[in-house]
Design a protein around this motif. Structure first.
Motif, PDB file in Angstrom:
ATOM      1  N   MET A  78       0.831  -1.168   0.000  1.00  0.00           N
ATOM      2  CA  MET A  78       0.000   0.000   0.000  1.00  0.00           C
ATOM      3  C   MET A  78       0.880   1.237   0.000  1.00  0.00           C
ATOM      4  SD  MET A  78      -1.816   0.990   3.579  1.00  0.00           S
ATOM      5  CE  MET A  78      -1.390  -0.629   4.084  1.00  0.00           C
ATOM      6  N   ASP A  79       0.573   2.149  -0.840  1.00  0.00           N
ATOM      7  CA  ASP A  79       1.255   3.429  -0.962  1.00  0.00           C
ATOM      8  C   ASP A  79       0.465   4.424  -0.118  1.00  0.00           C
ATOM      9  OD1 ASP A  79       2.854   5.467  -1.883  1.00  0.00           O
ATOM     10  OD2 ASP A  79       2.295   5.247  -3.977  1.00  0.00           O
ATOM     11  N   HIS A  80       1.143   5.220   0.696  1.00  0.00           N
ATOM     12  CA  HIS A  80       0.407   6.167   1.540  1.00  0.00           C
ATOM     13  C   HIS A  80       1.312   7.287   2.041  1.00  0.00           C
ATOM     14  CE1 HIS A  80       2.388   3.743   4.593  1.00  0.00           C
ATOM     15  NE2 HIS A  80       2.148   4.704   5.453  1.00  0.00           N
ATOM     16  N   ASN A 128      -4.351   9.025   7.463  1.00  0.00           N
ATOM     17  CA  ASN A 128      -4.082   7.783   6.739  1.00  0.00           C
ATOM     18  C   ASN A 128      -3.796   6.629   7.685  1.00  0.00           C
ATOM     19  OD1 ASN A 128      -4.504   8.774   4.189  1.00  0.00           O
ATOM     20  ND2 ASN A 128      -2.359   9.243   3.828  1.00  0.00           N
ATOM     21  N   ILE A 152      -5.586   2.991   7.897  1.00  0.00           N
ATOM     22  CA  ILE A 152      -4.824   1.741   7.835  1.00  0.00           C
ATOM     23  C   ILE A 152      -5.199   0.845   9.013  1.00  0.00           C
ATOM     24  CG2 ILE A 152      -2.492   0.759   8.056  1.00  0.00           C
ATOM     25  CD1 ILE A 152      -1.534   3.245   6.398  1.00  0.00           C
ATOM     26  N   SER A 202       5.658   7.518   2.589  1.00  0.00           N
ATOM     27  CA  SER A 202       6.008   7.114   3.942  1.00  0.00           C
ATOM     28  C   SER A 202       7.504   6.855   4.042  1.00  0.00           C
ATOM     29  CB  SER A 202       5.237   5.857   4.344  1.00  0.00           C
ATOM     30  OG  SER A 202       5.411   5.612   5.731  1.00  0.00           O
ATOM     31  N   SER A 245       6.150   3.530   8.743  1.00  0.00           N
ATOM     32  CA  SER A 245       5.497   2.326   8.210  1.00  0.00           C
ATOM     33  C   SER A 245       5.580   1.197   9.233  1.00  0.00           C
ATOM     34  CB  SER A 245       6.156   1.906   6.896  1.00  0.00           C
ATOM     35  OG  SER A 245       5.867   2.850   5.889  1.00  0.00           O
TER      36      SER A 245
END
Length: 81
Positions: A1-3, A9, A13, A43, A48
């Protein structure tokens, strides 16, 4: 997942992945590039890692690394995670 690593966010998640067996999560930048990560809405390693721990993910897999890093730097980034 890109965030982007931000509170909004991270709450999403947690809501989506809490207690999951496995999640692939972006670790686009090393911690020392945190400011750049924030500017680019990506991130970085420690954030992360933190959100995966808070989400109690059993197997978090770091993925999606910046092209600016050499293979040895990506290995270091994975170790940081």
């Amino acid at each position: 997942m890109d965030h982007a690593a931000n509170i909004e966010n991270h709450q999403k998640i947690k809501n989506k992945f809490f207690g999951s067996d496995e999640v692939y999560i972006e670790c686009f930048y090393k911690d020392e590039d945190k400011e750049f990560a924030e500017k680019k809405y990506h991130s970085y390693t420690s954030m992360s890692r933190q959100i995966m721990k808070e989400s109690k993910v059993k197997n978090a897999i770091p993925v999606h690394f910046s092209r600016k890093y050499e293979n040895s730097e990506i290995e270091e980034l994975i170790e940081q995670f």
